[in-house]
Design an enzyme around this catalytic site. Structure first.
Site, short mmCIF file in Angstrom:
data_model
loop_
_atom_site.label_atom_id
_atom_site.label_comp_id
_atom_site.label_asym_id
_atom_site.label_seq_id
_atom_site.Cartn_x
_atom_site.Cartn_y
_atom_site.Cartn_z
N LYS A 1 0.85 -1.19 0.00
CA LYS A 1 0.00 0.00 0.00
C LYS A 1 0.89 1.24 0.00
CE LYS A 1 -3.53 2.44 2.61
NZ LYS A 1 -4.49 2.39 3.72
N LYS B 1 -2.20 -1.51 -3.86
CA LYS B 1 -3.08 -0.34 -3.76
C LYS B 1 -2.25 0.93 -3.81
CE LYS B 1 -6.01 1.97 -0.47
NZ LYS B 1 -6.36 2.09 0.90
C1 PBG Z 1 -7.33 3.33 5.64
C2 PBG Z 1 -7.62 3.27 4.20
C3 PBG Z 1 -7.44 4.24 3.20
C4 PBG Z 1 -8.00 3.72 2.03
C5 PBG Z 1 -8.45 2.46 2.34
N1 PBG Z 1 -8.19 2.19 3.68
C6 PBG Z 1 -6.95 5.62 3.27
C7 PBG Z 1 -5.58 5.93 3.66
O1 PBG Z 1 -4.70 5.09 3.82
O2 PBG Z 1 -5.35 7.13 3.85
C8 PBG Z 1 -8.08 4.43 0.72
C9 PBG Z 1 -9.15 3.95 -0.20
C10 PBG Z 1 -9.48 4.85 -1.31
O3 PBG Z 1 -8.83 5.89 -1.55
O4 PBG Z 1 -10.45 4.54 -2.00
N2 PBG Z 1 -6.03 3.33 6.03
#
Ligand code: PBG
Length: 332
Positions: free
Chosen positions: A199, A252
């Site tokens: 991520k 992601k």
């Molecule tokens: C929580 C999380 C995030 C997303 C999914 N889980 C945001 C982040 O890390 O700031 C992003 C999902 C999206 O942008 O659709 N940590």
């Protein structure tokens, strides 16, 4: 490749004339079965707050969420990913671990009406902490090992509420083994973990942070989420998560990271998910609203590229639209 192809004997256009043949030689297809729809649940009754930057998406109270799940399920999308907007936030995100927490309530309500739907529960602290970071803050830093304790508790609590799969998205080191251990000790050996393994610290999450009200109040997430410049590191993240017990690994965001998706599939041959995140969704919607692109066409082209790169599972805010599109196409 061990074949020789040369013009004029070989003409690749021969297989492009007939729509029948074009379909026969299609290499990658998106199925409704591949899709997971993310949803946001908030307190209250009969609430349906439009998320401005994500047209067609809403913060829904539990009653409306249940209704929306039925609609989604009837369209053929059998799985949802839940995010919670709690009534109160605290320093270390313990509100995420409560029996009557917002997502816990939502899961029980959905399962009561629609037991067949497959509920994935996102596990992270950022929606539940007053500072908006993904863990417990000590000396201005997210404390890795303290956060593992809350993540494990949150996971068990969500499993108890009826979640079918746990998806940790926090990017702490060691979280998959901490969550696996906690689930197993509490009798949830059958609950799989889908790890947000690679991520990235991405600008594409902007609209989500409005939707989930989870933007960090100070600093950024660069000390726990990955540097967008790195791909070898993504392989290390994924390898570690597999070793720690992840059943499915995720990359992601998706669109700008297809090289990572491809590498991950080639290297690990594991069930692989991509998260087509909020910013990726909003860009398409915004361009379409301006009449600059053909929305449906782009939507399908984008998700097909995920499959081509090697993804098995696609988490996308387009899930409903894709299901409708595929249904329409079958009718023709
Ligand atoms: C929580 C999380 C995030 C997303 C999914 N889980 C945001 C982040 O890390 O700031 C992003 C999902 C999206 O942008 O659709 N940590």
């Amino acid at each position: 490749m061990n074949y020789k192809a040369s013009f004029p004997q070989t003409r690749l256009r021969r297989l492009r004339y007939s729509p029948v043949v074009r379909k026969m030689v299609t290499e990658s297809s998106v199925f409704v079965d591949d899709l997971i729809m993310p949803l946001f649940v908030c307190p209250g009754v009969n609430v349906q707050n439009p998320i401005k930057s994500m047209p067609g998406n809403f913060q829904l109270s539990v009653d409306n969420l249940v209704k929306e799940c039925k609609v989604i399920f009837d369209l053929g999308v059998k799985s949802v990913l839940l995010f919670g907007i709690p009534e109160h936030k605290d320093e270390d995100g313990t509100v995420a671990c409560q029996h009557d927490g917002i997502v816990q309530k939502a899961i029980r309500a959905i399962k009561k009406e629609l037991p067949e739907i497959f509920i994935v529960a996102d596990v992270c602290n950022c929606e539940y902490t007053v500072h908006g970071h993904c863990g417990t803050i000590v000396n201005n830093d997210v404390d890795n090992d303290l956060t593992l304790v809350t993540l494990a508790k949150q996971s068990v609590s969500l499993a108890k509420a009826g979640a079918d799969m746990i998806a940790p998205s926090d990017m702490m080191d060691g979280r998959i083994s901490a969550v696996r251990k906690a689930l197993d000790e509490n009798g949830f050996v059958k609950i799989p973990i889908m790890s947000y393994a690679a991520k990235y610290a991405s600008g594409f999450y902007g609209p989500f942070r409005d939707a989930a009200e989870s933007a960090p109040k100070f600093g950024d997430r660069a000390s726990y989420q990955m540097n967008p410049a790195n791909s070898d590191e993504a392989m290390r993240e994924i390898a570690l998560d597999i070793e720690e017990g992840a059943d499915i690994v995720m990359v992601k965001p998706a669109m700008s990271y297809l090289d990572v998706v491809y590498r991950a599939k080639q290297m690990f041959k594991m069930p692989l998910a991509v998260y087509n995140v909020s910013g990726e969704f909003s860009m398409v919607k915004a361009a379409a609203a301006n009449g600059w692109i053909d929305e449906k066409r782009l939507m399908m082209e984008i998700v097909t590229s995920f499959k081509r790169a090697g993804a098995d599972i696609i988490i996308t805010y387009f899930a409903k639209d894709i299901a409708k599109f595929i249904k329409e196409k079958q009718k023709k």
